[in-house]
Design a protein around this motif. Sequence first.
Motif, PDB file in Angstrom:
ATOM      1  N   GLU A 242     -14.857   5.714   3.059  1.00  0.00           N
ATOM      2  CA  GLU A 242     -13.906   6.453   3.620  1.00  0.00           C
ATOM      3  C   GLU A 242     -12.513   6.252   3.360  1.00  0.00           C
ATOM      4  O   GLU A 242     -11.538   6.367   4.326  1.00  0.00           O
ATOM      5  N   ARG A 243     -12.199   5.597   2.312  1.00  0.00           N
ATOM      6  CA  ARG A 243     -10.779   5.227   1.959  1.00  0.00           C
ATOM      7  C   ARG A 243     -10.249   6.626   1.589  1.00  0.00           C
ATOM      8  O   ARG A 243     -10.525   7.505   0.973  1.00  0.00           O
TER       9      ARG A 243
ATOM     10  N   LEU B 123     -12.276   6.048  -5.491  1.00  0.00           N
ATOM     11  CA  LEU B 123     -12.281   5.664  -4.138  1.00  0.00           C
ATOM     12  C   LEU B 123     -13.803   5.450  -3.698  1.00  0.00           C
ATOM     13  O   LEU B 123     -14.621   6.301  -3.913  1.00  0.00           O
TER      14      LEU B 123
ATOM     15  N   GLN C  67      -6.825  -4.463  -2.592  1.00  0.00           N
ATOM     16  CA  GLN C  67      -7.182  -3.226  -2.671  1.00  0.00           C
ATOM     17  C   GLN C  67      -6.545  -1.890  -2.532  1.00  0.00           C
ATOM     18  O   GLN C  67      -6.741  -0.809  -3.242  1.00  0.00           O
ATOM     19  N   ALA C  68      -5.483  -2.096  -1.662  1.00  0.00           N
ATOM     20  CA  ALA C  68      -4.521  -0.962  -1.529  1.00  0.00           C
ATOM     21  C   ALA C  68      -3.823  -0.725  -2.403  1.00  0.00           C
ATOM     22  O   ALA C  68      -3.533   0.223  -3.235  1.00  0.00           O
TER      23      ALA C  68
ATOM     24  N   VAL D 148      -1.443   4.198   1.393  1.00  0.00           N
ATOM     25  CA  VAL D 148      -2.848   4.108   1.046  1.00  0.00           C
ATOM     26  C   VAL D 148      -3.465   3.607   2.362  1.00  0.00           C
ATOM     27  O   VAL D 148      -3.012   2.575   2.830  1.00  0.00           O
ATOM     28  N   GLN D 149      -4.643   3.996   2.680  1.00  0.00           N
ATOM     29  CA  GLN D 149      -5.389   3.211   3.912  1.00  0.00           C
ATOM     30  C   GLN D 149      -5.606   1.866   3.602  1.00  0.00           C
ATOM     31  O   GLN D 149      -6.116   1.460   2.566  1.00  0.00           O
ATOM     32  N   GLY D 150      -5.490   1.160   4.546  1.00  0.00           N
ATOM     33  CA  GLY D 150      -5.848  -0.556   4.240  1.00  0.00           C
ATOM     34  C   GLY D 150      -4.605  -1.416   3.602  1.00  0.00           C
ATOM     35  O   GLY D 150      -3.531  -0.596   3.318  1.00  0.00           O
TER      36      GLY D 150
ATOM     37  N   GLY E 147       1.019  -1.129   0.007  1.00  0.00           N
ATOM     38  CA  GLY E 147      -0.055  -0.089   0.012  1.00  0.00           C
ATOM     39  C   GLY E 147       1.020   1.245   0.083  1.00  0.00           C
ATOM     40  O   GLY E 147       0.325   2.343  -0.108  1.00  0.00           O
TER      41      GLY E 147
ATOM     42  N   THR F 202      -5.623   1.204  -5.227  1.00  0.00           N
ATOM     43  CA  THR F 202      -5.626   2.542  -5.020  1.00  0.00           C
ATOM     44  C   THR F 202      -4.561   3.200  -5.139  1.00  0.00           C
ATOM     45  O   THR F 202      -4.244   4.505  -5.716  1.00  0.00           O
TER      46      THR F 202
END
Length: 343
Positions: free
Chosen positions: A198-199, A195, A158-159, A152-154, A133, A162
């Motif tokens: 709340e990412r 996004l 998925q990260a 990146v959050q997470g 991430g 993003t």
Amino acid sequence: MGAVGLTDMLAGPRLGFLPLLTLGPTFASVSGGVRRTVLVGALALAICLPLSAYSGVLFNRQNNLTIATITAVTGASMLAAHLRIRRERELANVRMVAETAQHVLLRPVPRRAGDLRIALSYTSAAAEARIGGDLYEVVTTPQGVRLLIGDVQGKGLQAVETAAWTLGAFREAAYDEPDLPGIGDRLENSLARHLGGERFVTAILAQVHEEEISLLNFGHPPPLIMRSDGRILLAEPEEEIPPLGLVSLGPAVPAPYRVPFGTGDQILLYTDGVIEARDASGAFYPLLDRAGVLGGSDPQAALEELRADLLDHVGGPLQDDAAMLLLRRHSRPPARDGAGITR
């Protein structure tokens, strides 16, 4: 199998060690191919039959069961070896795709850009992973050298997705936009389209000037400045700006701030995986105290030494991705005219 055969011959037929010969083809399937497993199974039978005749138990009920067991285990081991080899080939293909994705997503940064020397360190928290991430990029544009580092959050795929959106938007905007706020707007608009929920992405945008460096901090840990005279300080932002994806919650127009960055100075941009790394007692990594190791003559070697110190502090694998980008400013080489004469 030789040890099993010798033990059976010395112990006699009453104890019956011959069924242990099935260990041969079983272990062969773990490290060898189908052909090797067949040969080891045949060797097990070649040991079993003479020893059975020597002990006078050949073709009795128990011995027939032993021969059938060796044959069946050899067949099952052949299938296991075939499936293992197929899985290994699939894994090799997946790793090749992952490495290709790594080169596209996180390209190698230039080691020199004008009077800058650049070093990079990236450590993924995921086992066997090359990317995660955290993200970074360095580009040389008509406006100067521009940089991005972010988190990146997470975690997980998925990260990574993003991070890919963020890097793609930065690589386009860095050449098109006249200033850092314009690049920030492009990143914010791109992430707002892709996004969900709340990412968000914490990030720092930077641009190197003649004797300064401009920084636009979107909720990211502040860079570490190391002066040529040995002073070390944090380049704290003048105002708090929310991370990318949440910029609308902050000031209307995020403003960059400038920090002196002269000959011999260094700046370390990093992600929170560095300063939030803990040792066995729960103590965070003291980056300010350990930054002295970055004084070596080779920036990349110095950064690798800092990374080794970070891993030694943790005493094991990191719990979060950790990216570090080190810039060192050197004096510009003297210009030369067309005849090769220094001016």
